[in-house]
Design a protein around this motif. Structure first.
Motif, PDB file in Angstrom:
ATOM      1  N   PRO A 150       0.834  -1.208   0.000  1.00 32.07           N
ATOM      2  CA  PRO A 150       0.000   0.000   0.000  1.00 32.07           C
ATOM      3  C   PRO A 150       0.865   1.252   0.000  1.00 32.07           C
ATOM      4  N   VAL A 151       0.276   2.345  -0.431  1.00 30.25           N
ATOM      5  CA  VAL A 151       1.000   3.612  -0.451  1.00 30.25           C
ATOM      6  C   VAL A 151       1.250   4.110   0.969  1.00 30.25           C
ATOM      7  N   ILE A 152       0.256   3.933   1.853  1.00 27.87           N
ATOM      8  CA  ILE A 152       0.350   4.411   3.223  1.00 27.87           C
ATOM      9  C   ILE A 152      -0.197   3.340   4.162  1.00 27.87           C
ATOM     10  N   ALA A 153       0.454   3.168   5.299  1.00 33.30           N
ATOM     11  CA  ALA A 153      -0.052   2.273   6.339  1.00 33.30           C
ATOM     12  C   ALA A 153       0.188   2.924   7.690  1.00 33.30           C
ATOM     13  N   SER A 154      -0.755   2.778   8.612  1.00 30.97           N
ATOM     14  CA  SER A 154      -0.614   3.390   9.927  1.00 30.97           C
ATOM     15  C   SER A 154      -1.316   2.519  10.961  1.00 30.97           C
ATOM     16  N   THR A 155      -0.850   2.593  12.211  1.00 33.42           N
ATOM     17  CA  THR A 155      -1.463   1.837  13.292  1.00 33.42           C
ATOM     18  C   THR A 155      -1.693   2.738  14.495  1.00 33.42           C
ATOM     19  N   LYS A 156      -2.709   2.400  15.288  1.00 40.27           N
ATOM     20  CA  LYS A 156      -2.970   3.049  16.565  1.00 40.27           C
ATOM     21  C   LYS A 156      -3.133   1.960  17.620  1.00 40.27           C
ATOM     22  N   VAL A 157      -2.386   2.098  18.709  1.00 34.81           N
ATOM     23  CA  VAL A 157      -2.463   1.133  19.799  1.00 34.81           C
ATOM     24  C   VAL A 157      -2.728   1.893  21.088  1.00 34.81           C
ATOM     25  N   PHE A 158      -3.763   1.473  21.815  1.00 35.08           N
ATOM     26  CA  PHE A 158      -4.128   2.094  23.080  1.00 35.08           C
ATOM     27  C   PHE A 158      -3.857   1.091  24.195  1.00 35.08           C
ATOM     28  N   GLU A 159      -3.237   1.574  25.280  1.00 33.13           N
ATOM     29  CA  GLU A 159      -2.761   0.673  26.322  1.00 33.13           C
ATOM     30  C   GLU A 159      -3.287   1.084  27.691  1.00 33.13           C
ATOM     31  N   LEU A 160      -3.769   0.098  28.442  1.00 30.13           N
ATOM     32  CA  LEU A 160      -4.117   0.257  29.845  1.00 30.13           C
ATOM     33  C   LEU A 160      -3.102  -0.546  30.649  1.00 30.13           C
ATOM     34  N   VAL A 204      10.747  -5.192  48.121  1.00 32.75           N
ATOM     35  CA  VAL A 204       9.462  -4.920  47.489  1.00 32.75           C
ATOM     36  C   VAL A 204       9.338  -5.756  46.228  1.00 32.75           C
ATOM     37  N   ASP A 205       8.174  -6.393  46.067  1.00 33.02           N
ATOM     38  CA  ASP A 205       7.873  -7.135  44.845  1.00 33.02           C
ATOM     39  C   ASP A 205       7.026  -6.263  43.935  1.00 33.02           C
ATOM     40  N   LEU A 206       7.239  -6.424  42.620  1.00 33.96           N
ATOM     41  CA  LEU A 206       6.559  -5.594  41.642  1.00 33.96           C
ATOM     42  C   LEU A 206       5.820  -6.461  40.650  1.00 33.96           C
ATOM     43  N   ASP A 207       4.575  -6.090  40.337  1.00 29.99           N
ATOM     44  CA  ASP A 207       3.772  -6.781  39.324  1.00 29.99           C
ATOM     45  C   ASP A 207       3.385  -5.785  38.247  1.00 29.99           C
ATOM     46  N   TYR A 208       3.572  -6.199  36.984  1.00 30.41           N
ATOM     47  CA  TYR A 208       3.252  -5.354  35.840  1.00 30.41           C
ATOM     48  C   TYR A 208       2.197  -6.044  34.991  1.00 30.41           C
ATOM     49  N   ARG A 209       1.170  -5.284  34.584  1.00 30.57           N
ATOM     50  CA  ARG A 209       0.122  -5.810  33.703  1.00 30.57           C
ATOM     51  C   ARG A 209      -0.158  -4.779  32.612  1.00 30.57           C
ATOM     52  N   SER A 210      -0.437  -5.256  31.407  1.00 30.88           N
ATOM     53  CA  SER A 210      -0.726  -4.363  30.294  1.00 30.88           C
ATOM     54  C   SER A 210      -1.819  -4.974  29.435  1.00 30.88           C
ATOM     55  N   LEU A 211      -2.827  -4.169  29.096  1.00 32.24           N
ATOM     56  CA  LEU A 211      -3.893  -4.581  28.189  1.00 32.24           C
ATOM     57  C   LEU A 211      -3.945  -3.570  27.055  1.00 32.24           C
ATOM     58  N   ARG A 212      -3.854  -4.049  25.816  1.00 31.51           N
ATOM     59  CA  ARG A 212      -3.804  -3.161  24.656  1.00 31.51           C
ATOM     60  C   ARG A 212      -4.905  -3.500  23.655  1.00 31.51           C
ATOM     61  N   PHE A 213      -5.407  -2.422  23.064  1.00 32.68           N
ATOM     62  CA  PHE A 213      -6.317  -2.557  21.923  1.00 32.68           C
ATOM     63  C   PHE A 213      -5.654  -1.912  20.732  1.00 32.68           C
ATOM     64  N   MET A 214      -5.590  -2.649  19.627  1.00 31.72           N
ATOM     65  CA  MET A 214      -4.907  -2.174  18.452  1.00 31.72           C
ATOM     66  C   MET A 214      -5.861  -2.099  17.271  1.00 31.72           C
ATOM     67  N   ILE A 215      -5.773  -0.984  16.536  1.00 30.38           N
ATOM     68  CA  ILE A 215      -6.527  -0.847  15.301  1.00 30.38           C
ATOM     69  C   ILE A 215      -5.591  -0.244  14.251  1.00 30.38           C
ATOM     70  N   ALA A 216      -5.623  -0.789  13.048  1.00 30.86           N
ATOM     71  CA  ALA A 216      -4.697  -0.350  12.003  1.00 30.86           C
ATOM     72  C   ALA A 216      -5.406  -0.372  10.661  1.00 30.86           C
ATOM     73  N   PHE A 217      -4.864   0.425   9.717  1.00 28.20           N
ATOM     74  CA  PHE A 217      -5.419   0.435   8.378  1.00 28.20           C
ATOM     75  C   PHE A 217      -4.308   0.613   7.359  1.00 28.20           C
ATOM     76  N   SER A 218      -4.571   0.151   6.168  1.00 26.99           N
ATOM     77  CA  SER A 218      -3.669   0.365   5.043  1.00 26.99           C
ATOM     78  C   SER A 218      -4.494   0.644   3.813  1.00 26.99           C
ATOM     79  N   ILE A 219      -4.017   1.553   2.947  1.00 28.42           N
ATOM     80  CA  ILE A 219      -4.772   1.925   1.751  1.00 28.42           C
ATOM     81  C   ILE A 219      -3.834   1.919   0.536  1.00 28.42           C
TER      82      ILE A 219
END
Length: 453
Positions: free
Chosen positions: A67-77, A438-453
């Protein structure tokens, strides 16, 4: 230990080098591209889309549809939890947009089998302001009375890569290279303050403040080769260490102690050391790396495998200001901002299944090991924990465009987080000895949406 003091213990840990959700010592936390995101980056040996400019420029010329252009958006909690020996826990929940990726091809017909592409990558990005204030009583190390404590922890870091890729193919074999111009901006402030007013009279104060900021520009190259044969493919890449172009920064240090017996001779010892430097030449180093990957297909299912090894970066100085003489100690104070990176190996597995001509499902698993050494020095690289990610999603073709969407979940942690207390160079009664494991816990939840044209 009273509640106020125990709360301060956890607050002080926020100023420790490892206490942040920033992934500034990781390489595989974020993925780039449309389907590459859902395959967990397991695409070193797969010509799946224009993300080949990053993962394997040799595979770029093997991509069937560019494609001529491709882009992605990722949102993270993301969620970060500290659990210490006290009965209090500290938690931070943050929602933000993850680093992005923008890529395009230069549609020149005269190129023939050669391909030229450009890309812009936000390789890493983090902003945070964490603070804690405690007012109460203190009863430790002979200091009994009213107490005030405060800590402030701030970070603002981003790094952008601007790339130009070239790739050419002969039959099922492709080679290529991407040249990147990298710009890194990083600033941070750590403030630790304690004030006690004992009932027996007198008082005690501790102040530790470290402030830094720098910008750095450098170049690096990624070379790649890819080969396709009878439905299978294999890829190999090599990334060079970066070459410094220019950059500078500033560094500030203030360490003050009053009303405490630092030398343990029965007499309070005032301690005051302060330094400031600006327009200091900056240096930032990234390691060499090699990666290998393959993709195997059977029917409507395709398996993607990748692994990448990142070399060691020995300890070096990002900012090296002039040493100075401590105002009350008369000793020479080494005044710099130092870092380094350990070697790490990351692996990824991705599964692709074609459900129809217009719909494809994906699932993946990948690791993201921390390269930060376990050290007690003050280090701008903070993330000490290893992470594992799993993801699932799909891609749908809509006319000549493609829409990709999915979810990813990451988790990890670290035991006995290093507190960096020995690096403060002041063994004072008010704050020393307050750090517990100290103990540390890490969690991540992501939603990804992308398009190409």
């Amino acid at each position: 230990m009273p509640i106020a003091t125990r709360r301060l213990v956890l607050a002080l840990l926020l100023a420790a080098p490892a206490a942040s959700t920033a992934q500034d010592a990781h390489y595989w936390t974020y993925q780039f591209g449309t389907r590459s995101n859902l395959l967990g980056g397991a695409v070193v040996g797969s010509a799946v889309d224009l993300s080949a400019t990053f993962y394997n420029p040799g595979a770029l010329s093997l991509v069937d549809e560019r494609p001529v252009i491709a882009s992605t958006k990722v949102f993270e909690l993301s969620d970060l939890t500290f659990a210490g020996e006290s009965d209090l826990n500290l938690n931070e929940l943050r929602f933000s947009e993850a680093p992005g990726f923008f890529v395009g091809t230069l549609p020149f017909a005269f190129l023939g089998s050669h391909v030229l592409s450009y890309s812009v990558i936000t390789r890493s990005q983090f902003k945070a302001r964490l603070d804690e204030t405690v007012v109460g009583v203190i009863d430790t190390l002979g200091l009994q009375g009213d107490f005030f404590g405060k800590v402030r922890f701030e970070r603002d870091m981003s790094e952008q890569w601007f790339g130009l890729s070239w790739s050419a193919r002969t039959g099922g074999f492709g080679i290529g290279v991407t040249q990147y111009l990298a710009h890194r901006s990083h600033r941070g402030t750590d403030v630790l303050f304690g004030e006690a007013f004992p009932a027996r009279g007198g008082g005690a104060i501790t102040l530790t403040e470290t402030d830094f900021s720098y910008r750095n520009n450098r170049m690096l190259w990624k070379f790649g080769a890819a080969f396709e044969w009878m439905g299978a493919s294999i890829g190999l890449t090599a990334t060079t260490p970066s070459v410094r172009l220019f950059g500078d920064g500033r560094l500030e240090l203030n360490r003050t102690v009053f009303g405490q017996d630092v030398t343990e001779d029965g007499v309070p010892d005032p301690f005051f050391v302060a330094g400031f430097g600006k327009n200091i030449p900056s240096a930032y180093k990234s390691p060499w790396a090699v990666a290998v990957g393959t993709a195997l297909g059977r029917g409507r299912t395709r398996l993607h495998l990748s692994a990448e090894y990142f070399g060691k970066v020995g300890e070096y100085k990002i900012l090296d200001a002039e040493d100075f003489i401590g105002q009350t100690t008369g000793d020479t104070v080494v005044f710099d901002l130092t870092t380094g990176l350990d070697p790490v190996l990351n692996v990824a597995v991705g599964l692709e299944h074609t459900l129809s001509d217009h719909f494809t499902g994906y699932a993946s698993f990948w690791t993201d090991a921390s390269a930060r050494p376990d050290t007690d020095r003050f280090d701008p690289a903070m993330s000490l924990w290893d992470i594992v990610f799993v993801s699932a999603g799909a891609a749908a073709k809509i006319g000549t465009s493609e829409l990709t969407f999915g979810l990813a979940f990451g988790f990890g942690g670290s035991d006995d987080v290093a507190d960096g207390s020995r690096d403060r160079a002041v063994d004072d009664e008010l704050v020393s000895g307050l750090f517990n494991g100290v103990d540390l816990d890490y969690r991540s939840l992501r939603f990804m949406i992308a398009f190409s044209i």
